[in-house]
Design a protein around this motif. Structure first.
Motif, PDB file in Angstrom:
ATOM      1  N   LYS A  69      22.099 -54.263  -0.983  1.00 20.38           N
ATOM      2  CA  LYS A  69      21.136 -53.642  -1.890  1.00 20.38           C
ATOM      3  C   LYS A  69      20.910 -52.176  -1.490  1.00 20.38           C
ATOM      4  CE  LYS A  69      17.808 -53.760  -5.023  1.00 20.38           C
ATOM      5  NZ  LYS A  69      18.133 -53.601  -6.414  1.00 20.38           N
ATOM      6  N   GLU A  70      20.853 -51.915  -0.195  1.00 20.80           N
ATOM      7  CA  GLU A  70      20.641 -50.551   0.296  1.00 20.80           C
ATOM      8  C   GLU A  70      21.818 -49.645  -0.068  1.00 20.80           C
ATOM      9  OE1 GLU A  70      20.251 -53.329   2.366  1.00 20.80           O
ATOM     10  OE2 GLU A  70      18.082 -53.334   2.079  1.00 20.80           O
ATOM     11  N   GLU A  71      23.040 -50.159   0.074  1.00 22.35           N
ATOM     12  CA  GLU A  71      24.216 -49.364  -0.288  1.00 22.35           C
ATOM     13  C   GLU A  71      24.229 -49.051  -1.786  1.00 22.35           C
ATOM     14  OE1 GLU A  71      27.774 -50.578   2.751  1.00 22.35           O
ATOM     15  OE2 GLU A  71      27.075 -52.153   1.386  1.00 22.35           O
ATOM     16  N   ILE A  72      23.856 -50.033  -2.592  1.00 25.11           N
ATOM     17  CA  ILE A  72      23.812 -49.831  -4.042  1.00 25.11           C
ATOM     18  C   ILE A  72      22.742 -48.807  -4.398  1.00 25.11           C
ATOM     19  CG2 ILE A  72      23.298 -50.950  -6.253  1.00 25.11           C
ATOM     20  CD1 ILE A  72      24.620 -53.506  -5.049  1.00 25.11           C
ATOM     21  N   THR A  73      21.589 -48.905  -3.755  1.00 24.79           N
ATOM     22  CA  THR A  73      20.506 -47.955  -4.008  1.00 24.79           C
ATOM     23  C   THR A  73      20.930 -46.536  -3.630  1.00 24.79           C
ATOM     24  OG1 THR A  73      18.851 -49.672  -3.647  1.00 24.79           O
ATOM     25  CG2 THR A  73      18.106 -47.389  -3.451  1.00 24.79           C
ATOM     26  N   GLU A  74      21.578 -46.383  -2.485  1.00 22.10           N
ATOM     27  CA  GLU A  74      22.039 -45.067  -2.057  1.00 22.10           C
ATOM     28  C   GLU A  74      23.114 -44.534  -3.009  1.00 22.10           C
ATOM     29  OE1 GLU A  74      24.235 -42.891   1.700  1.00 22.10           O
ATOM     30  OE2 GLU A  74      22.968 -44.627   2.097  1.00 22.10           O
ATOM     31  N   ALA A  75      24.032 -45.401  -3.422  1.00 16.27           N
ATOM     32  CA  ALA A  75      25.087 -44.993  -4.351  1.00 16.27           C
ATOM     33  C   ALA A  75      24.483 -44.543  -5.673  1.00 16.27           C
ATOM     34  CB  ALA A  75      26.063 -46.145  -4.582  1.00 16.27           C
ATOM     35  N   ARG A  76      23.455 -45.226  -6.118  1.00 10.55           N
ATOM     36  CA  ARG A  76      22.780 -44.860  -7.370  1.00 10.55           C
ATOM     37  C   ARG A  76      22.208 -43.444  -7.256  1.00 10.55           C
ATOM     38  NH1 ARG A  76      18.252 -44.206  -9.997  1.00 10.55           N
ATOM     39  NH2 ARG A  76      17.966 -45.082 -12.077  1.00 10.55           N
ATOM     40  N   LEU A  77      21.552 -43.171  -6.145  1.00  9.03           N
ATOM     41  CA  LEU A  77      20.978 -41.839  -5.930  1.00  9.03           C
ATOM     42  C   LEU A  77      22.052 -40.757  -5.909  1.00  9.03           C
ATOM     43  CD1 LEU A  77      18.272 -42.650  -3.218  1.00  9.03           C
ATOM     44  CD2 LEU A  77      17.900 -42.082  -5.631  1.00  9.03           C
ATOM     45  N   VAL A  78      23.181 -41.061  -5.299  1.00  8.82           N
ATOM     46  CA  VAL A  78      24.278 -40.093  -5.240  1.00  8.82           C
ATOM     47  C   VAL A  78      24.804 -39.806  -6.643  1.00  8.82           C
ATOM     48  CG1 VAL A  78      26.654 -39.728  -4.447  1.00  8.82           C
ATOM     49  CG2 VAL A  78      24.939 -40.635  -2.865  1.00  8.82           C
ATOM     50  N   LEU A  79      25.044 -40.868  -7.425  1.00  4.39           N
ATOM     51  CA  LEU A  79      25.565 -40.677  -8.783  1.00  4.39           C
ATOM     52  C   LEU A  79      24.568 -39.923  -9.655  1.00  4.39           C
ATOM     53  CD1 LEU A  79      27.382 -44.054  -9.577  1.00  4.39           C
ATOM     54  CD2 LEU A  79      28.375 -41.876  -8.862  1.00  4.39           C
ATOM     55  N   VAL A  80      23.305 -40.282  -9.573  1.00  4.35           N
ATOM     56  CA  VAL A  80      22.279 -39.586 -10.352  1.00  4.35           C
ATOM     57  C   VAL A  80      22.228 -38.112  -9.951  1.00  4.35           C
ATOM     58  CG1 VAL A  80      19.781 -39.412 -10.729  1.00  4.35           C
ATOM     59  CG2 VAL A  80      20.903 -41.637 -10.872  1.00  4.35           C
ATOM     60  N   GLY A  81      22.430 -37.839  -8.672  1.00  6.11           N
ATOM     61  CA  GLY A  81      22.424 -36.469  -8.182  1.00  6.11           C
ATOM     62  C   GLY A  81      23.587 -35.631  -8.706  1.00  6.11           C
ATOM     63  N   LEU A  82      24.630 -36.284  -9.192  1.00  4.70           N
ATOM     64  CA  LEU A  82      25.782 -35.560  -9.736  1.00  4.70           C
ATOM     65  C   LEU A  82      25.590 -35.147 -11.193  1.00  4.70           C
ATOM     66  CD1 LEU A  82      28.694 -37.681  -8.222  1.00  4.70           C
ATOM     67  CD2 LEU A  82      27.963 -35.394  -7.534  1.00  4.70           C
ATOM     68  N   PHE A  83      24.643 -35.772 -11.885  1.00  7.12           N
ATOM     69  CA  PHE A  83      24.462 -35.485 -13.318  1.00  7.12           C
ATOM     70  C   PHE A  83      24.200 -34.014 -13.631  1.00  7.12           C
ATOM     71  CE2 PHE A  83      23.330 -40.159 -13.904  1.00  7.12           C
ATOM     72  CZ  PHE A  83      24.551 -40.457 -14.482  1.00  7.12           C
ATOM     73  N   PRO A  84      23.322 -33.330 -12.919  1.00  8.21           N
ATOM     74  CA  PRO A  84      23.081 -31.920 -13.271  1.00  8.21           C
ATOM     75  C   PRO A  84      24.344 -31.056 -13.241  1.00  8.21           C
ATOM     76  CG  PRO A  84      21.352 -32.699 -11.827  1.00  8.21           C
ATOM     77  CD  PRO A  84      22.405 -33.774 -11.863  1.00  8.21           C
ATOM     78  N   SER A  85      25.175 -31.227 -12.215  1.00 13.21           N
ATOM     79  CA  SER A  85      26.386 -30.396 -12.155  1.00 13.21           C
ATOM     80  C   SER A  85      27.400 -30.823 -13.213  1.00 13.21           C
ATOM     81  CB  SER A  85      27.013 -30.432 -10.763  1.00 13.21           C
ATOM     82  OG  SER A  85      27.436 -31.731 -10.435  1.00 13.21           O
ATOM     83  N   LEU A  86      27.517 -32.114 -13.478  1.00 14.41           N
ATOM     84  CA  LEU A  86      28.427 -32.576 -14.531  1.00 14.41           C
ATOM     85  C   LEU A  86      27.995 -32.051 -15.896  1.00 14.41           C
ATOM     86  CD1 LEU A  86      29.003 -36.305 -13.481  1.00 14.41           C
ATOM     87  CD2 LEU A  86      30.688 -34.456 -13.441  1.00 14.41           C
ATOM     88  N   GLU A  87      26.701 -32.133 -16.150  1.00 11.07           N
ATOM     89  CA  GLU A  87      26.187 -31.675 -17.443  1.00 11.07           C
ATOM     90  C   GLU A  87      26.310 -30.157 -17.582  1.00 11.07           C
ATOM     91  OE1 GLU A  87      22.378 -33.623 -17.402  1.00 11.07           O
ATOM     92  OE2 GLU A  87      23.281 -35.543 -17.940  1.00 11.07           O
ATOM     93  N   SER A  88      26.164 -29.452 -16.480  1.00  8.79           N
ATOM     94  CA  SER A  88      26.347 -28.001 -16.505  1.00  8.79           C
ATOM     95  C   SER A  88      27.795 -27.646 -16.820  1.00  8.79           C
ATOM     96  CB  SER A  88      25.939 -27.405 -15.157  1.00  8.79           C
ATOM     97  OG  SER A  88      26.253 -26.043 -15.109  1.00  8.79           O
ATOM     98  N   MET A  89      28.732 -28.330 -16.176  1.00  8.33           N
ATOM     99  CA  MET A  89      30.148 -28.099 -16.452  1.00  8.33           C
ATOM    100  C   MET A  89      30.474 -28.462 -17.903  1.00  8.33           C
ATOM    101  SD  MET A  89      32.244 -29.284 -13.041  1.00  8.33           S
ATOM    102  CE  MET A  89      31.426 -30.855 -12.815  1.00  8.33           C
ATOM    103  N   TYR A  90      29.869 -29.538 -18.381  1.00  7.92           N
ATOM    104  CA  TYR A  90      30.104 -29.987 -19.752  1.00  7.92           C
ATOM    105  C   TYR A  90      29.644 -28.911 -20.748  1.00  7.92           C
ATOM    106  CZ  TYR A  90      29.854 -32.761 -24.010  1.00  7.92           C
ATOM    107  OH  TYR A  90      30.016 -33.216 -25.296  1.00  7.92           O
ATOM    108  N   THR A  91      28.471 -28.369 -20.505  1.00  2.85           N
ATOM    109  CA  THR A  91      27.921 -27.339 -21.386  1.00  2.85           C
ATOM    110  C   THR A  91      28.808 -26.096 -21.415  1.00  2.85           C
ATOM    111  OG1 THR A  91      25.688 -28.115 -20.898  1.00  2.85           O
ATOM    112  CG2 THR A  91      25.875 -25.924 -21.836  1.00  2.85           C
TER     113      THR A  91
END
Length: 120
Positions: A69-91
């Motif tokens: 559960k801890e690994e999944i929670t940490e992975a979720r935070l990492v993926l969510v943290g990538l959204f701003p840069s992905l969305e910036s590149m997309y724009t």
């Protein structure tokens, strides 16, 4: 988790596989150059977890992964943290370009993985 067509499922898995491959290549290059790889290793683990959970949900498997559960929670935070840069590149990417299509699929795949992580 939202209903996802079989085509979207395949595109999402391919998006994860592509990102994992690129990250693994970057890790090799960074290691050869003696660069700090901690962040990339963390992201790579999150990508593996995200891909595994999507396959788990879509194949209706009960518990095929060995992530805590801890690994999944940490992975979720990492993926969510990538959204701003992905969305910036997309724009910034050009309409109709292959890069824009790739980013659309990657963003969709990451959102779906986060949804899958929320169910664990």
């Amino acid at each position: 988790m939202e209903n996802v067509s079989h085509e979207e499922q395949l595109e999402s898995i391919k998006a994860f596989q592509s990102t994992i491959r690129k990250s693994e290549n970057a890790l090799v290059n960074m290691t050869q150059n003696s660069n700090n790889t901690t962040l990339l290793q963390k992201r790579l683990k999150a990508l593996h977890i995200g891909a595994a959970l999507l396959e788990n949900v879509w194949n209706h498997e009960v518990e095929p992964h060995s992530y805590t559960k801890e690994e999944i929670t940490e992975a979720r935070l990492v993926l969510v943290g990538l959204f701003p840069s992905l969305e910036s590149m997309y724009t910034k990417s050009k309409a109709g370009s292959p890069q824009k299509t790739l980013l659309e699929r990657r963003i969709k795949a990451f959102h779906l993985a986060v949804q899958a992580m929320d169910t664990y």
